[in-house]
Design an enzyme around this catalytic site. Sequence first.
Site, PDB file in Angstrom:
ATOM      1  CG  ASP A  21      65.851  42.298  48.301  1.00 47.42           C
ATOM      2  OD1 ASP A  21      64.678  42.041  48.270  1.00 47.42           O
ATOM      3  OD2 ASP A  21      66.783  42.253  48.780  1.00 47.42           O
ATOM      4  CG  ASP A 179      62.602  33.667  47.754  1.00 45.76           C
ATOM      5  OD1 ASP A 179      63.397  33.210  46.540  1.00 45.76           O
ATOM      6  OD2 ASP A 179      63.043  33.352  48.965  1.00 45.76           O
TER       7      ASP A 179
HETATM    8  O1  1PR Z   1      65.814  32.371  42.708  1.00 45.91           O
HETATM    9  O2  1PR Z   1      68.361  31.906  42.277  1.00 45.91           O
HETATM   10  O3  1PR Z   1      68.110  33.514  40.920  1.00 45.91           O
HETATM   11  O4  1PR Z   1      67.953  34.153  43.251  1.00 45.91           O
HETATM   12  C1  1PR Z   1      66.453  35.058  43.245  1.00 45.91           C
HETATM   13  C2  1PR Z   1      66.727  36.066  44.740  1.00 45.91           C
HETATM   14  O5  1PR Z   1      66.574  36.978  45.013  1.00 45.91           O
HETATM   15  C3  1PR Z   1      66.527  35.279  45.359  1.00 45.91           C
HETATM   16  O6  1PR Z   1      67.738  34.729  46.382  1.00 45.91           O
HETATM   17  C4  1PR Z   1      65.172  35.778  45.634  1.00 45.91           C
HETATM   18  O7  1PR Z   1      65.086  35.200  47.352  1.00 45.91           O
HETATM   19  C5  1PR Z   1      65.497  37.037  45.522  1.00 45.91           C
HETATM   20  N1  1PR Z   1      64.836  37.381  45.192  1.00 45.91           N
HETATM   21  C6  1PR Z   1      63.400  37.365  44.440  1.00 45.91           C
HETATM   22  N2  1PR Z   1      62.202  38.099  44.279  1.00 45.91           N
HETATM   23  C7  1PR Z   1      62.301  39.042  45.246  1.00 45.91           C
HETATM   24  C8  1PR Z   1      61.527  39.737  45.259  1.00 45.91           C
HETATM   25  O8  1PR Z   1      62.041  40.685  46.002  1.00 45.91           O
HETATM   26  N3  1PR Z   1      60.874  40.470  44.774  1.00 45.91           N
HETATM   27  N4  1PR Z   1      64.024  39.463  46.646  1.00 45.91           N
HETATM   28  C9  1PR Z   1      63.494  38.408  45.871  1.00 45.91           C
HETATM   29  C10 1PR Z   1      64.177  38.442  47.851  1.00 45.91           C
HETATM   30  C11 1PR Z   1      63.880  38.862  50.039  1.00 45.91           C
HETATM   31  C12 1PR Z   1      65.088  39.334  50.826  1.00 45.91           C
HETATM   32  C13 1PR Z   1      64.670  40.238  51.881  1.00 45.91           C
HETATM   33  C14 1PR Z   1      64.099  40.098  53.127  1.00 45.91           C
HETATM   34  C15 1PR Z   1      64.236  40.858  53.830  1.00 45.91           C
HETATM   35  N5  1PR Z   1      64.115  39.685  48.668  1.00 45.91           N
HETATM   36  O9  1PR Z   1      65.608  39.032  50.070  1.00 45.91           O
HETATM   37  O10 1PR Z   1      65.508  41.243  51.579  1.00 45.91           O
HETATM   38  O11 1PR Z   1      62.916  39.222  53.284  1.00 45.91           O
HETATM   39  O12 1PR Z   1      63.157  41.982  53.446  1.00 45.91           O
HETATM   40  P1  1PR Z   1      62.852  43.024  55.350  1.00 45.91           P
HETATM   41  O13 1PR Z   1      63.629  44.152  55.077  1.00 45.91           O
HETATM   42  O14 1PR Z   1      61.593  43.370  54.756  1.00 45.91           O
HETATM   43  O15 1PR Z   1      62.586  42.135  56.748  1.00 45.91           O
HETATM   44  P2  1PR Z   1      67.108  32.783  41.312  1.00 45.91           P
END
Ligand code: 1PR
Length: 754
Positions: A21, A179
């Site tokens: 991320d 999400d």
């Molecule tokens: O909406 O097309 O701009 O895409 C944004 C992307 O960014 C999406 O794929 C969304 O999932 C991701 N995202 C947005 N905000 C966050 C955040 O964490 N604040 N992260 C985010 C998404 C979730 C996973 C994470 C897993 C595994 N993060 O990518 O890596 O939950 O984590 P773990 O090790 O804790 O199990 P757009």
Amino acid sequence: MAAAASVQPASPARRIIACLDVRANDTGDLVVTKGDQYDVREKGDGGVRNHGKPVALAERYYQDGADEVSFLNITAFRDMVLADQPMLEVLRSSAQRVFVPLTVGGGIRSYVDGNGQSYSALDVADAYFRAGADKISIGSDAVDATRAFYASGRKGDGTSSIELISTKYGRQAVVVSLDPRRVYVADRGSTEHHCVGPLGSEKGTPKGPNGEAFAWYCCTVKGGREDSEFDVVQLAQAVEALGAGELLLNCINRDGQGNGYELELIQQVKSACTLPVIASSGAGCPEHFEDALAVGEADAALAAGIFHREEARVLTKSDVRKFNNSRGEGQLFKVDLKDQSGEMSATFFGRAVDKYYNMLKCGQVYTFQKGQVKAANKRYDSGDFVLSFEEHADIKAVEEDTNIPRISYDFKPLCDVANMPPETSVDVKAVVYSVQAPFTFVAKTSNKEMTKREIGLWDPSGSSGHSTMELVLWNERAVGTDFEIGAVVFLKKARISEFNQMKSLGSPAQLELHSDHEDSFLLMRKFKDFQDSGQQLASPSKFSNSSGQRKTIEECKQEDLKLASPGAMMGGGEKGVHKHTVVATLTSMPTDRAPYYSSCPQQVESNAPASRHATMRICNKKVSQRENGEWTCMGGHVSSYPEFRYLCRLNVLDHTDQMEVNLYDDVVKNLLGREARDYMAIFEAAHNGGEGAQPLKEVNQKMEWKKCSLVLRSSKEIWQENERVRYSVDSAQPIPLEQDARQMLGDIMASLEA
Ligand code: 1PR
């Protein structure tokens, strides 16, 4: 445990994906971050969590064996992504170093920039593909496309990002990232959404805060900041129809929690569409991957946090094992590691054994990098996965981290251990009361050289107020630990053995010397009180030691007539060395010459076979002082100060005869209960006249005229052109009178019955 490594692909269909991320931190640098339920700010200062630089980490995860790497630009929904040159640069650099599929997500949608210029989602995707991406991942825009899809009667109009990109690059290049967050309901009938439940099964999702047994999964946008009207089933079916090739299924409730994937969610989506599903959010240990793939039936498992955390405590360390296979000789050792998320075994191979065996200490915390997570070999490993470290592994000691759980013990008193059946494993906390020097011999069965060492353990248990037991250590363990009398030792999973009705402990999974631990002080004080009470201890097995029969001095001497002469060819059953056990009384300490010598304290390279893995040892050769005050030894080492070691010749006698024996440092230290350096001060004071004689007398009384069980080694040597037998004492254990009397009574009874 959390590992800085990734799972090796079992098959192409069961991929493990490392996810980074990425976002700009408060100073504008692009960093890899990781949230807790999508909150990426530190609890204390509110800064963005920073796990390192995106390209370096991507490269590391690729080298560790990740099947794919995903970059998610998590704040791209509010950016003009094509203006985001650093992110494009990250992709370009990664594509040159990371040779597994790269997915990039975040901000893939159409937008109009500040100058009124329009960009389509395809323009954005084009830029990412040109920079080196193999797939793009669409989040928020997929929710918009889903809305349009249902509004037009389950049809696409060809303008959504999913349709545009999959038409140009193929379905396989389009991942949709979901999400979802849980919405609890009391029963299926209270919502129109697709529910899972009943909840609350083992390993499953817990019930809601008010005992709700059902839930549906609400798809969110903008990184979880806004809910949509769709559940995951609706979204999955819509994006499949629009041309998505794969689903990245996160779960906000599980993100960063390390307590496993949301299995009900994965199963629900898998059964609602035919697209491959990448399970995401919640991986905390290797078993969680297995659950997602086997129970959830996901096609791949993605994780982030588990790959960024790499600190772990060493719980146990095995001996080094040598092996022979078709590729030649090899070596390995195993450790058990623990961090906040659990435990995991690791195996070190080849040069990693030389590099890390001595460095890794049980109980200490290290960072582990450049290992590989592999499927466990059920014959040798517990659990489903094991970490494997080869020469290029990178392991560093770090300061104590109290967040990483310590080893937990379930201590049993020695008096109870004595009544437990052999082969039982127990945890023991005891004081070291005797230390035998390591002893190397060639095993008859394997013809291999082995090193053995026996340590006497004491604790204040049992009806007599104290109990003892012997701890037997082998090979590296025997030479690799500095035992001191009075030190407290913690043993984890020591195995109980029985020989001649005498119990002993061996092969502990872990051995910690713990004298500075608060739990140890009371034990050390009790041992001190016991010593001061003047009671004597004998190591239980010394009455029936390894060489078997106890002999008289006369019998030893008779037997030693058959010793081979120095340098002679041995034949007709002759041996160069004999081993004996005798019970004899130690006579007076010499007073005319010092029973110690000044020795060289320099570290030198070890070439002794017993210390193959202890690459350095103390020189210990005699030193003499030069005119300039420095000390030199025969090896040419120069030092400012010498060390002192016992070297003492004295007479021992029994009812049959007497003999002169040599006692070395460990043995005398054991008998007198003090270091040679301290003894030297007392000895010198005594020889300076005055009142110094009395303290020396008192110290010497600790061993003078004491009856001891002696383990002796005899060999012939040439002394002033004559052949004579030289006796060295391997161990000397004082015999309590009561125990000796019982032994003699047993001998008498046995001979009367014979
Ligand atoms: O909406 O097309 O701009 O895409 C944004 C992307 O960014 C999406 O794929 C969304 O999932 C991701 N995202 C947005 N905000 C966050 C955040 O964490 N604040 N992260 C985010 C998404 C979730 C996973 C994470 C897993 C595994 N993060 O990518 O890596 O939950 O984590 P773990 O090790 O804790 O199990 P757009």
